[in-house]
Motif scaffolding. Sequence first.
Motif, mmCIF file in Angstrom:
data_model
loop_
_atom_site.group_PDB
_atom_site.id
_atom_site.type_symbol
_atom_site.label_atom_id
_atom_site.label_comp_id
_atom_site.label_asym_id
_atom_site.label_seq_id
_atom_site.Cartn_x
_atom_site.Cartn_y
_atom_site.Cartn_z
ATOM 1 N N GLN A 194 0.748 -1.416 -0.314
ATOM 2 C CA GLN A 194 -0.151 -0.281 0.029
ATOM 3 C C GLN A 194 0.854 1.298 0.118
ATOM 4 O O GLN A 194 0.872 2.032 -0.940
ATOM 5 C CB GLN A 194 -1.078 0.174 0.957
ATOM 6 N N GLN A 224 -2.018 2.182 -3.201
ATOM 7 C CA GLN A 224 -3.441 2.075 -3.444
ATOM 8 C C GLN A 224 -4.562 2.062 -2.180
ATOM 9 O O GLN A 224 -3.262 1.497 -1.349
ATOM 10 C CB GLN A 224 -3.522 1.172 -3.910
ATOM 11 N N ILE A 225 -5.340 1.773 -2.076
ATOM 12 C CA ILE A 225 -6.499 0.653 -0.924
ATOM 13 C C ILE A 225 -7.370 0.406 -1.895
ATOM 14 O O ILE A 225 -7.503 0.234 -3.182
ATOM 15 C CB ILE A 225 -7.111 2.590 -0.012
ATOM 16 N N GLY A 226 -7.467 -0.393 -0.991
ATOM 17 C CA GLY A 226 -9.240 -1.431 -1.477
ATOM 18 C C GLY A 226 -9.892 -0.648 -1.855
ATOM 19 O O GLY A 226 -10.707 -0.070 -0.504
ATOM 20 N N ASN A 227 -10.891 -0.618 -2.268
ATOM 21 C CA ASN A 227 -12.001 -0.191 -2.763
ATOM 22 C C ASN A 227 -13.362 -0.977 -2.499
ATOM 23 O O ASN A 227 -13.630 -2.045 -3.702
ATOM 24 C CB ASN A 227 -12.101 0.374 -3.877
ATOM 25 N N LYS A 228 -14.028 -1.404 -1.643
ATOM 26 C CA LYS A 228 -15.188 -2.235 -2.247
ATOM 27 C C LYS A 228 -16.789 -1.139 -2.279
ATOM 28 O O LYS A 228 -17.752 -0.980 -1.065
ATOM 29 C CB LYS A 228 -15.346 -2.785 -0.229
ATOM 30 N N GLY A 229 -16.385 -0.239 -3.352
ATOM 31 C CA GLY A 229 -17.549 0.718 -3.744
ATOM 32 C C GLY A 229 -18.147 1.709 -2.246
ATOM 33 O O GLY A 229 -17.876 2.465 -2.780
ATOM 34 N N ASP A 230 -19.209 1.542 -1.293
ATOM 35 C CA ASP A 230 -19.088 2.269 -0.366
ATOM 36 C C ASP A 230 -17.900 2.345 1.190
ATOM 37 O O ASP A 230 -18.602 3.139 2.111
ATOM 38 C CB ASP A 230 -20.806 1.545 0.676
ATOM 39 N N HIS A 231 -17.341 1.568 0.046
ATOM 40 C CA HIS A 231 -15.787 1.743 2.225
ATOM 41 C C HIS A 231 -15.180 1.393 1.493
ATOM 42 O O HIS A 231 -14.421 0.540 -0.335
ATOM 43 C CB HIS A 231 -16.507 1.161 2.888
ATOM 44 N N GLN A 232 -12.995 2.309 1.811
ATOM 45 C CA GLN A 232 -12.386 1.591 1.428
ATOM 46 C C GLN A 232 -11.531 0.880 2.750
ATOM 47 O O GLN A 232 -11.816 1.012 3.890
ATOM 48 C CB GLN A 232 -11.229 3.111 1.495
ATOM 49 N N TRP A 289 -8.122 -5.740 3.248
ATOM 50 C CA TRP A 289 -8.485 -6.366 1.660
ATOM 51 C C TRP A 289 -7.691 -8.203 1.294
ATOM 52 O O TRP A 289 -7.242 -7.779 1.054
ATOM 53 C CB TRP A 289 -8.538 -5.890 0.459
#
Length: 126
Positions: free
Chosen positions: A42, A47-55, A61
């Motif tokens: 990271q 970068q970060i993990g993007n799960k739609g409504d939250h990171q 992740w």
Amino acid sequence: MKRIESALEKIKAADKIQESAWQEVVVKELNEISKACAKELQTETGQIGNKGDHQLGLDEWPPTRILSLLLTLSAWVGWIMHEKHGSCEERPFSSRVSLQMIQEAFGYGVHLSVHKQIPYSLSHTP
């Protein structure tokens, strides 16, 4: 890689795995290594993990956590297989042959995705 070697030395697993010690020491250390490697990934990539409504942090992740573990294990396996078997293609576990197996397994996963197939466990019967 040194952390993997240290965990293996701690349980004296150079020649044979004792399951309970393997679970208690090596698997726990691999879990910690995967967290640290994912955090490093990271930091390096931003970068970060993007799960739609939250990171999520990459250490939270599953795909990047497993990727981090694979990167670490691939480096160690490359080293140990070269130490034990060299790089000659005639030897079934040489570093070259081992890398080819890893690449083929990865390619198989990509193939499944391209063809919109879901990987099943070996025990799954369609």
